[in-house]
Design an enzyme around this catalytic site. Sequence first.
Site, PDB file in Angstrom:
ATOM      1  N   ASP A   1     -74.256  60.141 -60.214  1.00 29.76           N
ATOM      2  CA  ASP A   1     -75.662  60.520 -60.123  1.00 29.76           C
ATOM      3  C   ASP A   1     -76.453  59.638 -61.094  1.00 29.76           C
ATOM      4  O   ASP A   1     -75.996  59.387 -62.213  1.00 29.76           O
ATOM      5  CB  ASP A   1     -75.828  61.999 -60.492  1.00 29.76           C
ATOM      6  CG  ASP A   1     -77.195  62.535 -60.150  1.00 29.76           C
ATOM      7  OD1 ASP A   1     -78.183  62.092 -60.794  1.00 29.76           O
ATOM      8  OD2 ASP A   1     -77.308  63.392 -59.264  1.00 29.76           O
ATOM      9  N   ILE A   2     -77.623  59.168 -60.677  1.00 26.78           N
ATOM     10  CA  ILE A   2     -78.406  58.274 -61.540  1.00 26.78           C
ATOM     11  C   ILE A   2     -79.123  59.029 -62.660  1.00 26.78           C
ATOM     12  O   ILE A   2     -79.617  58.411 -63.599  1.00 26.78           O
ATOM     13  CB  ILE A   2     -79.423  57.423 -60.749  1.00 26.78           C
ATOM     14  CG1 ILE A   2     -80.426  58.311 -60.024  1.00 26.78           C
ATOM     15  CG2 ILE A   2     -78.713  56.489 -59.780  1.00 26.78           C
ATOM     16  CD1 ILE A   2     -81.611  57.542 -59.453  1.00 26.78           C
TER      17      ILE A   2
ATOM     18  N   HIS B   1     -76.022  66.448 -49.492  1.00 32.90           N
ATOM     19  CA  HIS B   1     -75.095  65.899 -50.479  1.00 32.90           C
ATOM     20  C   HIS B   1     -74.695  66.999 -51.450  1.00 32.90           C
ATOM     21  O   HIS B   1     -75.376  68.012 -51.565  1.00 32.90           O
ATOM     22  CB  HIS B   1     -75.701  64.702 -51.221  1.00 32.90           C
ATOM     23  CG  HIS B   1     -76.984  65.005 -51.926  1.00 32.90           C
ATOM     24  ND1 HIS B   1     -78.182  65.176 -51.252  1.00 32.90           N
ATOM     25  CD2 HIS B   1     -77.268  65.175 -53.236  1.00 32.90           C
ATOM     26  CE1 HIS B   1     -79.146  65.422 -52.126  1.00 32.90           C
ATOM     27  NE2 HIS B   1     -78.619  65.437 -53.338  1.00 32.90           N
ATOM     28  N   MET B   2     -73.575  66.787 -52.109  1.00 30.19           N
ATOM     29  CA  MET B   2     -73.020  67.775 -53.017  1.00 30.19           C
ATOM     30  C   MET B   2     -72.969  67.196 -54.423  1.00 30.19           C
ATOM     31  O   MET B   2     -72.469  66.097 -54.616  1.00 30.19           O
ATOM     32  CB  MET B   2     -71.617  68.176 -52.555  1.00 30.19           C
ATOM     33  CG  MET B   2     -71.612  68.786 -51.168  1.00 30.19           C
ATOM     34  SD  MET B   2     -70.068  68.551 -50.248  1.00 30.19           S
ATOM     35  CE  MET B   2     -70.262  66.882 -49.636  1.00 30.19           C
ATOM     36  N   HIS B   3     -73.503  67.949 -55.382  1.00 26.23           N
ATOM     37  CA  HIS B   3     -73.410  67.564 -56.785  1.00 26.23           C
ATOM     38  C   HIS B   3     -72.111  68.131 -57.345  1.00 26.23           C
ATOM     39  O   HIS B   3     -71.819  69.317 -57.164  1.00 26.23           O
ATOM     40  CB  HIS B   3     -74.586  68.145 -57.580  1.00 26.23           C
ATOM     41  CG  HIS B   3     -75.908  67.578 -57.197  1.00 26.23           C
ATOM     42  ND1 HIS B   3     -76.520  66.587 -57.921  1.00 26.23           N
ATOM     43  CD2 HIS B   3     -76.743  67.872 -56.167  1.00 26.23           C
ATOM     44  CE1 HIS B   3     -77.678  66.289 -57.360  1.00 26.23           C
ATOM     45  NE2 HIS B   3     -77.834  67.052 -56.282  1.00 26.23           N
TER      46      HIS B   3
ATOM     47  N   VAL C   1     -83.556  64.348 -52.017  1.00 29.58           N
ATOM     48  CA  VAL C   1     -83.119  63.381 -51.010  1.00 29.58           C
ATOM     49  C   VAL C   1     -82.694  64.198 -49.802  1.00 29.58           C
ATOM     50  O   VAL C   1     -81.810  65.048 -49.898  1.00 29.58           O
ATOM     51  CB  VAL C   1     -81.964  62.490 -51.515  1.00 29.58           C
ATOM     52  CG1 VAL C   1     -81.503  61.549 -50.415  1.00 29.58           C
ATOM     53  CG2 VAL C   1     -82.397  61.706 -52.750  1.00 29.58           C
TER      54      VAL C   1
ATOM     55  N   ASN D   1     -78.275  71.530 -52.943  1.00 27.89           N
ATOM     56  CA  ASN D   1     -79.672  71.949 -52.862  1.00 27.89           C
ATOM     57  C   ASN D   1     -80.114  71.864 -51.400  1.00 27.89           C
ATOM     58  O   ASN D   1     -79.925  70.844 -50.758  1.00 27.89           O
ATOM     59  CB  ASN D   1     -80.550  71.047 -53.732  1.00 27.89           C
ATOM     60  CG  ASN D   1     -80.178  71.138 -55.197  1.00 27.89           C
ATOM     61  OD1 ASN D   1     -79.921  72.215 -55.704  1.00 27.89           O
ATOM     62  ND2 ASN D   1     -80.145  70.008 -55.863  1.00 27.89           N
TER      63      ASN D   1
END
Length: 118
Positions: A30-31, A99-101, A95, A86
């Site tokens: 993650d950025i 996607h999964m964190h 975004v 999210n």
Amino acid sequence: MEGCIFCKIINGEIPSEKIYEDDLMIIINDIAPKAKKHYLAIPKKHYKLFSEMTEQDSVELGKCIRKIGELADSLGLENGFRFIVNQGDDAEQTVFHLHMHLVGGQKLRILDYKQDNA
């Protein structure tokens, strides 16, 4: 999908170090990390929400989740991690490609969600 930053990363149009890649997903850093280890697991097929998934998409997402479990130790998440998705504006999805964190590598405090009813 045109204009999607994750689709561009998946297609190699935007450079990113891929920590892991297979035919269904990529995992990148993650950025804006929120913990010592903070990865994004991104399915290669574009859809924004769970409600937009087909039956086949749900099978493929299940395979991605299983692979994340298999990779946890090699990602430095051997002592546990938080898995966050999210969904939509109220969850502050920024975004619009599901996607999964994956957050861990340290003790994580319990999240304190407060509801403002005023």
